[in-house]
Design an enzyme around this catalytic site. Structure first.
Site, PDB file in Angstrom:
ATOM      1  N   THR A  48      -5.964 -40.222  -3.610  1.00  0.00           N
ATOM      2  CA  THR A  48      -6.148 -38.990  -4.158  1.00  0.00           C
ATOM      3  C   THR A  48      -6.306 -37.906  -3.000  1.00  0.00           C
ATOM      4  OG1 THR A  48      -6.883 -39.713  -6.109  1.00  0.00           O
ATOM      5  CG2 THR A  48      -6.799 -37.072  -5.949  1.00  0.00           C
ATOM      6  N   THR A  49      -7.451 -38.248  -2.292  1.00  0.00           N
ATOM      7  CA  THR A  49      -7.867 -37.116  -1.282  1.00  0.00           C
ATOM      8  C   THR A  49      -6.856 -36.906  -0.073  1.00  0.00           C
ATOM      9  OG1 THR A  49     -10.113 -38.037  -1.611  1.00  0.00           O
ATOM     10  CG2 THR A  49      -9.790 -36.763   0.318  1.00  0.00           C
ATOM     11  N   TYR A 114      -0.642 -39.626 -17.001  1.00  0.00           N
ATOM     12  CA  TYR A 114       0.327 -38.872 -17.845  1.00  0.00           C
ATOM     13  C   TYR A 114       0.683 -39.524 -19.106  1.00  0.00           C
ATOM     14  CZ  TYR A 114       3.409 -35.436 -19.513  1.00  0.00           C
ATOM     15  OH  TYR A 114       4.175 -34.361 -20.413  1.00  0.00           O
ATOM     16  N   TYR A 140      -8.730 -48.746 -10.178  1.00  0.00           N
ATOM     17  CA  TYR A 140      -9.321 -47.319  -9.876  1.00  0.00           C
ATOM     18  C   TYR A 140      -9.137 -46.710 -11.369  1.00  0.00           C
ATOM     19  CZ  TYR A 140      -9.620 -42.440  -8.120  1.00  0.00           C
ATOM     20  OH  TYR A 140      -9.822 -41.193  -7.606  1.00  0.00           O
ATOM     21  N   ARG A 145      -8.698 -37.437 -14.438  1.00  0.00           N
ATOM     22  CA  ARG A 145      -7.222 -37.208 -13.638  1.00  0.00           C
ATOM     23  C   ARG A 145      -6.056 -37.829 -14.593  1.00  0.00           C
ATOM     24  NH1 ARG A 145      -6.557 -34.789  -8.589  1.00  0.00           N
ATOM     25  NH2 ARG A 145      -8.570 -34.366  -7.689  1.00  0.00           N
ATOM     26  N   LYS A 169     -12.638 -49.385  -8.308  1.00  0.00           N
ATOM     27  CA  LYS A 169     -13.255 -47.905  -7.908  1.00  0.00           C
ATOM     28  C   LYS A 169     -13.690 -47.150  -9.158  1.00  0.00           C
ATOM     29  CE  LYS A 169     -12.088 -43.656  -5.596  1.00  0.00           C
ATOM     30  NZ  LYS A 169     -11.109 -42.900  -5.129  1.00  0.00           N
ATOM     31  N   ILE A 211     -15.742 -45.645  -2.108  1.00  0.00           N
ATOM     32  CA  ILE A 211     -14.812 -45.188  -1.617  1.00  0.00           C
ATOM     33  C   ILE A 211     -14.861 -43.469  -1.672  1.00  0.00           C
ATOM     34  CG2 ILE A 211     -12.116 -44.845  -1.901  1.00  0.00           C
ATOM     35  CD1 ILE A 211     -12.228 -47.496  -3.194  1.00  0.00           C
TER      36      ILE A 211
END
Length: 299
Positions: A48-49, A114, A140, A145, A169, A211
């Protein structure tokens, strides 16, 4: 899976530097990867980062190839995770197979976003990806999100059914849920914090590391922090958690990676360019970020 012992301490969720035309800045990316490896971090590309959601699949391939190549040149043999999750199982399989062929060491697979799949659907999704590759997978969970929560029972079922699903994660922000997960999964299942501010708490429960977003700008401090805990020096680690707490919080004053990319620019590590809909922080938030950086003598 010989390198799994490296999945501890700090895995940096790499920022992706961009040129003026918003393409990947390969030269700066390589420089930044070297900076992370030199400071003792393992590597996650296309998390994501790294703005994975606004990069094309060809750009994902490019980022993975650059990371693998630069890591090999380093001579330090870091663990390379590739973020290959998608809301489409077919796309996740395609990206995952590419990462394996490219020479990554493992995958980070986010819960499909989504679509809001239910638990038995998540089992089918992650099982399909696991069956398509032969190397390690870190799940993850970040329900804020994705819109779906990967429950401990589901993770336990996947961990016991698929040999290459080796860890998770945890970015749910729910310490009760993470405690249940650690109680439930096999002893060798690798639990990693997905939130710098909860790393102390998760490692106290048996997590192996983080992470990290913050390690983009303070890799040496994050490595020191996590190594303290893995060596059992909890008093020193508590002091460091409190020292770094304001930084952990301010890096999420707006949506990640805006704040940390701005901090990286202020510190001279890379520019703050991002692709819409991501934008740099508002001016008042930039000032707050600089205040924290100054307090820690980072600028």
């Amino acid at each position: 899976m010989q390198k799994l012992e490296k999945l501890q301490d700090v895995i940096t969720a790499l920022l992706t530097p961009l040129k003026e035309d918003l393409s990947i800045d390969e030269e700066k990316y390589r420089e930044f990867i070297r900076f992370q490896i030199k400071n003792g971090c393992q590597i996650l590309t296309m998390g994501t980062t790294g703005e994975s959601a606004t990069l094309s699949h060809n750009e994902h391939h490019e980022a993975i190839d650059i990371t693998v190549d630069e890591a090999k040149k380093s001579g330090k043999n870091p663990f390379i995770l590739a973020g290959t999750g998608s809301n489409s199982t077919k796309e996740a399989i395609s990206l995952s197979q590419y990462a394996e062929k490219a020479g990554a060491d493992g995958l980070l697979l986010v819960v499909p976003y989504y679509n809001k799949p239910v638990q038995h659907s998540l089992i089918d999704h992650f099982s399909a990806v696991a069956d398509s590759v032969s190397f390690p997978i870190i799940l993850y969970n970040v329900p804020s999100r994705t819109g779906s929560n990967l429950e401990p029972k589901t993770v336990n079922q996947l961990a016991r059914a698929k040999d290459n699903i080796v860890g998770m994660k945890c970015a749910s922000g729910n310490i009760d849920q993470i405690t249940k997960l650690i109680k439930m999964v096999p002893d060798d299942f690798i639990v990693l914090s997905g939130d710098d501010g909860m790393t102390f708490h998760i490692m106290a429960l048996g997590g192996k590391g983080v992470i990290s977003v913050a390690s983009n700008i303070i890799p040496d401090k994050m490595v020191k922090f996590t190594q303290m805990m893995n060596k059992g020096d909890w008093d020193a680690a508590r002091d460091m958690h409190l020292e770094l707490y304001d930084l952990f919080k301010v890096l999420f004053i707006e949506s990640n990676p805006g704040p940390v990319k701005y901090a990286a620019e202020v510190m001279g590590l890379m520019n703050k360019r991002m692709r819409l809909p991501l934008t740099p922080p508002l001016e008042e938030n930039q000032e707050e970020i600089k205040t924290v950086l100054k307090k820690l003598k980072l600028i």
